[in-house]
Design an enzyme around this catalytic site. Structure first.
Site, short mmCIF file in Angstrom:
data_model
loop_
_atom_site.label_atom_id
_atom_site.label_comp_id
_atom_site.label_asym_id
_atom_site.label_seq_id
_atom_site.Cartn_x
_atom_site.Cartn_y
_atom_site.Cartn_z
N HIS A 19 0.82 -1.21 0.00
CA HIS A 19 0.00 0.00 0.00
C HIS A 19 0.86 1.27 0.00
O HIS A 19 0.37 2.35 -0.33
CB HIS A 19 -0.91 -0.02 1.23
CG HIS A 19 -2.30 0.48 1.00
ND1 HIS A 19 -2.92 0.52 -0.23
CD2 HIS A 19 -3.21 0.97 1.88
CE1 HIS A 19 -4.15 1.00 -0.09
NE2 HIS A 19 -4.35 1.29 1.18
N ASN A 66 -6.74 6.79 3.65
CA ASN A 66 -8.12 7.18 3.32
C ASN A 66 -8.43 8.64 3.63
O ASN A 66 -9.54 9.10 3.39
CB ASN A 66 -9.13 6.25 4.01
CG ASN A 66 -9.01 6.26 5.51
OD1 ASN A 66 -8.06 6.80 6.06
ND2 ASN A 66 -9.98 5.67 6.19
N ASP A 91 -0.79 2.47 -5.32
CA ASP A 91 -0.88 1.04 -5.58
C ASP A 91 -2.21 0.69 -6.24
O ASP A 91 -3.21 1.35 -6.00
CB ASP A 91 -0.73 0.25 -4.28
CG ASP A 91 -1.83 0.58 -3.27
OD1 ASP A 91 -1.90 1.75 -2.84
OD2 ASP A 91 -2.62 -0.31 -2.94
N ASN A 112 -9.23 3.82 -1.55
CA ASN A 112 -9.71 4.84 -0.60
C ASN A 112 -8.89 6.13 -0.61
O ASN A 112 -9.44 7.21 -0.36
CB ASN A 112 -9.79 4.26 0.81
CG ASN A 112 -10.92 3.26 0.93
OD1 ASN A 112 -11.94 3.37 0.26
ND2 ASN A 112 -10.74 2.26 1.78
#
Length: 185
Positions: A19, A66, A91, A112
């Site tokens: 991530h 997020n 990613d 997100n």
């Protein structure tokens, strides 16, 4: 001014996870451009440097993924940066491991961090570099997969993707993003 944002989560716990490829690529760009990330403002760390006639800013939000828009939007407003002067690196589960895809706009695709940026910028129209991390093995939860480090057999592909992404950013400093897309896609 050109703003390059790498998405990721802050903290040692998330370093070099799937991530956080956006953060890893920002670090690589910083090294290649000799541009230290030595400033902090609006929930982000960043570095800036004039390269040729262009001022370049590399930025990593200090918010969690997020909430990325909370760091990027105030920064863009303060420095009067337009959407076409922005590239976001992140990613992508829907691309094979190590594949990169440059786009001028698009939906969040379930990401997100991109959802947050779209919400805060009020548009899907901004440049991006999507970096493939592949999908988890059958039954493995997505959240565990994206927050895990790479498997040994993925490292070379991800290193190549990071290098190619950094080269795309260097090219964007001299050419329009559409031209860079045509070269690197």
């Amino acid at each position: 001014m050109k703003l390059v944002v790498g998405l990721g989560n802050p903290g040692k716990k998330y370093e070099h996870t799937r991530h956080n490829i956006g953060f890893d690529i920002i670090d690589r760009c910083a090294q290649k451009l000799d541009l230290p990330l030595d400033k902090q403002k609006f929930k982000a760390i960043y570095g800036e440097k004039r390269i040729g006639s262009e001022k370049v800013v590399l930025l990593k939000p200090l918010t969690y993924m997020n909430l990325s828009g909370e760091a990027v939007r105030p920064f863009m407003d303060y420095f009067n940066i337009s959407n076409d002067e922005l590239v976001v690196i992140y990613d992508d589960l829907d691309l094979p491991v190590g594949k990169i895809r440059l786009r001028k706009k698009g939906s969040a695709g379930g990401h997100n961090g991109i959802k947050s940026l779209i919400a805060h910028l009020g548009t899907e129209d901004f440049n991006r570099i999507r970096v493939g991390i592949g999908r988890p093995a059958h039954g493995e939860p997505v959240v565990h997969y994206v927050l895990d480090t790479y498997r040994k057999e993925e490292l070379a592909f991800m290193n190549e993707a990071a290098e190619k992404s950094a080269k795309a950013i260097e090219a964007w400093l001299e050419k329009p993003f559409l031209e860079v897309m045509n070269t690197f896609n």
